[in-house]
Design a protein around this motif. Sequence first.
Motif, mmCIF file in Angstrom:
data_model
loop_
_atom_site.group_PDB
_atom_site.id
_atom_site.type_symbol
_atom_site.label_atom_id
_atom_site.label_comp_id
_atom_site.label_asym_id
_atom_site.label_seq_id
_atom_site.Cartn_x
_atom_site.Cartn_y
_atom_site.Cartn_z
ATOM 1 N N GLU A 128 0.803 -1.330 0.012
ATOM 2 C CA GLU A 128 0.044 -0.051 0.017
ATOM 3 C C GLU A 128 0.802 1.185 0.237
ATOM 4 O O GLU A 128 0.529 2.243 -0.609
ATOM 5 C CB GLU A 128 -1.060 0.078 1.117
ATOM 6 N N LYS A 129 1.785 1.230 0.729
ATOM 7 C CA LYS A 129 2.831 2.554 0.641
ATOM 8 C C LYS A 129 3.432 2.834 -0.680
ATOM 9 O O LYS A 129 3.588 3.733 -1.033
ATOM 10 C CB LYS A 129 3.728 2.461 1.830
ATOM 11 N N THR A 130 3.798 1.721 -1.173
ATOM 12 C CA THR A 130 4.351 1.524 -2.529
ATOM 13 C C THR A 130 3.463 2.214 -3.697
ATOM 14 O O THR A 130 3.606 3.057 -4.544
ATOM 15 C CB THR A 130 4.896 0.386 -3.161
ATOM 16 N N GLY A 219 -9.766 9.916 6.384
ATOM 17 C CA GLY A 219 -9.855 11.394 6.114
ATOM 18 C C GLY A 219 -8.615 12.232 6.281
ATOM 19 O O GLY A 219 -8.268 13.069 5.124
ATOM 20 N N GLN A 220 -7.896 11.658 7.060
ATOM 21 C CA GLN A 220 -6.549 12.402 7.286
ATOM 22 C C GLN A 220 -5.710 12.271 6.169
ATOM 23 O O GLN A 220 -4.937 13.019 5.405
ATOM 24 C CB GLN A 220 -5.885 12.026 8.570
ATOM 25 N N MET A 221 -5.509 10.957 5.751
ATOM 26 C CA MET A 221 -4.883 10.494 4.453
ATOM 27 C C MET A 221 -5.443 11.305 3.282
ATOM 28 O O MET A 221 -4.541 11.861 2.404
ATOM 29 C CB MET A 221 -4.883 8.966 4.296
ATOM 30 N N ALA A 222 -6.666 11.425 3.116
ATOM 31 C CA ALA A 222 -7.194 12.161 1.890
ATOM 32 C C ALA A 222 -6.779 13.589 1.944
ATOM 33 O O ALA A 222 -6.437 13.965 0.895
ATOM 34 C CB ALA A 222 -8.676 11.860 1.606
ATOM 35 N N GLU A 223 -6.914 14.116 2.967
ATOM 36 C CA GLU A 223 -6.448 15.655 2.998
ATOM 37 C C GLU A 223 -5.055 15.800 2.746
ATOM 38 O O GLU A 223 -4.568 16.780 2.318
ATOM 39 C CB GLU A 223 -6.949 16.263 4.179
ATOM 40 N N ALA A 224 -4.362 14.890 3.332
ATOM 41 C CA ALA A 224 -2.733 15.124 2.992
ATOM 42 C C ALA A 224 -2.356 15.006 1.740
ATOM 43 O O ALA A 224 -1.709 15.799 1.236
ATOM 44 C CB ALA A 224 -1.992 14.029 3.896
ATOM 45 N N ILE A 225 -2.936 14.012 1.010
ATOM 46 C CA ILE A 225 -2.806 13.886 -0.259
ATOM 47 C C ILE A 225 -3.460 15.034 -1.117
ATOM 48 O O ILE A 225 -2.565 15.815 -2.096
ATOM 49 C CB ILE A 225 -3.511 12.584 -1.114
ATOM 50 N N ALA A 226 -4.420 15.730 -0.920
ATOM 51 C CA ALA A 226 -4.917 16.824 -1.541
ATOM 52 C C ALA A 226 -4.105 17.857 -1.429
ATOM 53 O O ALA A 226 -4.097 18.913 -2.022
ATOM 54 C CB ALA A 226 -6.262 17.423 -0.788
ATOM 55 N N ALA A 227 -3.358 18.353 -0.209
ATOM 56 C CA ALA A 227 -2.434 19.236 0.344
ATOM 57 C C ALA A 227 -1.009 18.999 -0.300
ATOM 58 O O ALA A 227 -0.088 19.694 -0.366
ATOM 59 C CB ALA A 227 -2.320 19.113 1.854
ATOM 60 N N GLY A 228 -0.971 17.670 -1.173
ATOM 61 C CA GLY A 228 0.490 17.557 -1.770
ATOM 62 C C GLY A 228 1.461 17.124 -0.771
ATOM 63 O O GLY A 228 2.714 17.059 -1.085
ATOM 64 N N LEU A 230 2.803 14.130 0.512
ATOM 65 C CA LEU A 230 2.895 12.596 0.524
ATOM 66 C C LEU A 230 3.530 12.022 1.964
ATOM 67 O O LEU A 230 3.077 10.891 2.270
ATOM 68 C CB LEU A 230 3.840 12.171 -0.712
ATOM 69 N N THR A 231 4.450 12.731 2.235
ATOM 70 C CA THR A 231 5.013 12.255 3.697
ATOM 71 C C THR A 231 4.320 11.739 4.747
ATOM 72 O O THR A 231 4.275 10.881 5.329
ATOM 73 C CB THR A 231 6.408 13.151 3.996
ATOM 74 N N THR A 232 3.411 12.941 5.093
ATOM 75 C CA THR A 232 2.241 12.640 6.009
ATOM 76 C C THR A 232 1.455 11.533 5.650
ATOM 77 O O THR A 232 1.135 10.992 6.557
ATOM 78 C CB THR A 232 1.658 14.052 6.140
ATOM 79 N N ALA A 233 0.714 11.601 4.509
ATOM 80 C CA ALA A 233 -0.068 10.592 3.980
ATOM 81 C C ALA A 233 0.555 9.180 4.434
ATOM 82 O O ALA A 233 -0.113 8.403 4.816
ATOM 83 C CB ALA A 233 -0.580 10.718 2.708
ATOM 84 N N LEU A 234 1.876 8.819 4.033
ATOM 85 C CA LEU A 234 2.238 7.548 4.208
ATOM 86 C C LEU A 234 2.494 7.285 5.871
ATOM 87 O O LEU A 234 2.336 6.146 5.957
ATOM 88 C CB LEU A 234 3.796 7.611 3.499
ATOM 89 N N ALA A 235 3.069 8.405 6.480
ATOM 90 C CA ALA A 235 2.951 8.234 8.059
ATOM 91 C C ALA A 235 1.615 7.644 8.563
ATOM 92 O O ALA A 235 1.521 6.909 9.346
ATOM 93 C CB ALA A 235 3.558 9.445 8.615
ATOM 94 N N ILE A 236 0.659 8.488 8.158
ATOM 95 C CA ILE A 236 -0.674 8.049 8.604
ATOM 96 C C ILE A 236 -1.323 6.860 8.053
ATOM 97 O O ILE A 236 -1.524 5.923 8.970
ATOM 98 C CB ILE A 236 -1.788 9.060 8.220
ATOM 99 N N ASP A 238 1.196 4.204 7.840
ATOM 100 C CA ASP A 238 1.774 3.185 8.335
ATOM 101 C C ASP A 238 1.141 3.118 9.721
ATOM 102 O O ASP A 238 0.972 1.795 10.369
ATOM 103 C CB ASP A 238 3.267 3.809 8.354
ATOM 104 N N LEU A 239 0.691 4.234 10.229
ATOM 105 C CA LEU A 239 0.210 4.270 11.633
ATOM 106 C C LEU A 239 -1.145 3.398 11.556
ATOM 107 O O LEU A 239 -1.706 2.712 12.431
ATOM 108 C CB LEU A 239 -0.214 5.607 12.185
ATOM 109 N N HIS A 240 -2.099 3.652 10.330
ATOM 110 C CA HIS A 240 -3.542 3.096 10.235
ATOM 111 C C HIS A 240 -3.069 1.542 10.061
ATOM 112 O O HIS A 240 -3.986 0.736 10.840
ATOM 113 C CB HIS A 240 -3.666 3.616 9.026
ATOM 114 N N ILE A 241 -2.214 0.937 9.479
ATOM 115 C CA ILE A 241 -2.117 -0.428 9.286
ATOM 116 C C ILE A 241 -1.423 -1.043 10.825
ATOM 117 O O ILE A 241 -1.949 -2.129 11.175
ATOM 118 C CB ILE A 241 -1.079 -0.762 8.115
ATOM 119 N N GLY A 242 -0.493 -0.139 11.062
ATOM 120 C CA GLY A 242 0.114 -0.875 12.498
ATOM 121 C C GLY A 242 -0.712 -0.853 13.571
ATOM 122 O O GLY A 242 -0.690 -1.667 14.263
#
Length: 281
Positions: A128-130, A219-228, A230-236, A238-242
């Motif tokens: 998923e991260k890739t 929701g946080q992942m979607a908003e991070a992607i919209a804001a450009g 990617l680093t934050t979206a990937l961190a979320i 990772d936390l989500h799956i973890g």
Amino acid sequence: MIAQQKCGQSWLRLPHDRRDVARSLRYKALHFVSEGPMTAIKRPRSLTDVVLERLRYDIVSGQFRLGELLSERILAERFGISKSPVREALGQLRIEGLVRVVPQRGAFVFTLSSEGVRQLCEFRRTLEKTSLSLAFEKDQALLARSLRDCVAEMAEARAAGDERRYLDLDSAFHKLIFDLCGNGYLADAYALHAGKIAALRTHLSLLPEHTAKSFAEHGQMAEAIAAGDLTTALAILDLHIGRRETTYEAGVADTGQADPAASETSAAPKRVRRRRVETIA
């Protein structure tokens, strides 16, 4: 852009440049899209395909318990058909990991040990991260719009108290990432295990606090992607799956220990509950 993906939907649009023209032609070739009077020939669905789809959904939606015995005879009676299509469908579900076949004992809905859960979540993290990174690079705007639309539908389902639709949309959210990543190998690898992931997601829906946190993270992942970002979206992600890994381990350890394939000395599971006859037309 040829195909604009929305959660659970897709439709064709006119191409804007030559690359899109080429893609449009490839799409038509692969999907037999006709521009003339000829119409596409649709292959009739076999009984095995129909049974496979229904059994897969019943496992994913929790109609069958983890570890439950799946009797070919009872399932055939339920659908009003012979046992052959049921047997073939169970064989495919075994390949997908949703069913375990124990010699001399029968087929059972899958269960996972804590180690199995850890490995599944590790698999999800890698893919998923890739795929999220690839989808972001390929078309950030489309990815953001698609994920936002899906989160909006999830919010509507939660407000309506429609838990099944919410869980289906949860699965669709993650599938969107693979649909938009542009790598068929990654998408196929995920699809092979998507049913098992969705079934465990249903198992965890009994924990309201987990569902609330999970929805917020989508929701946080979607908003991070919209804001450009990617680093934050990937961190979320990772936390989500973890966090799901930790919750899965706590939630399925009991059923994993009862896995009939895990120990020959374990007690035989209860027979499958008789359900209303659901004849397949």
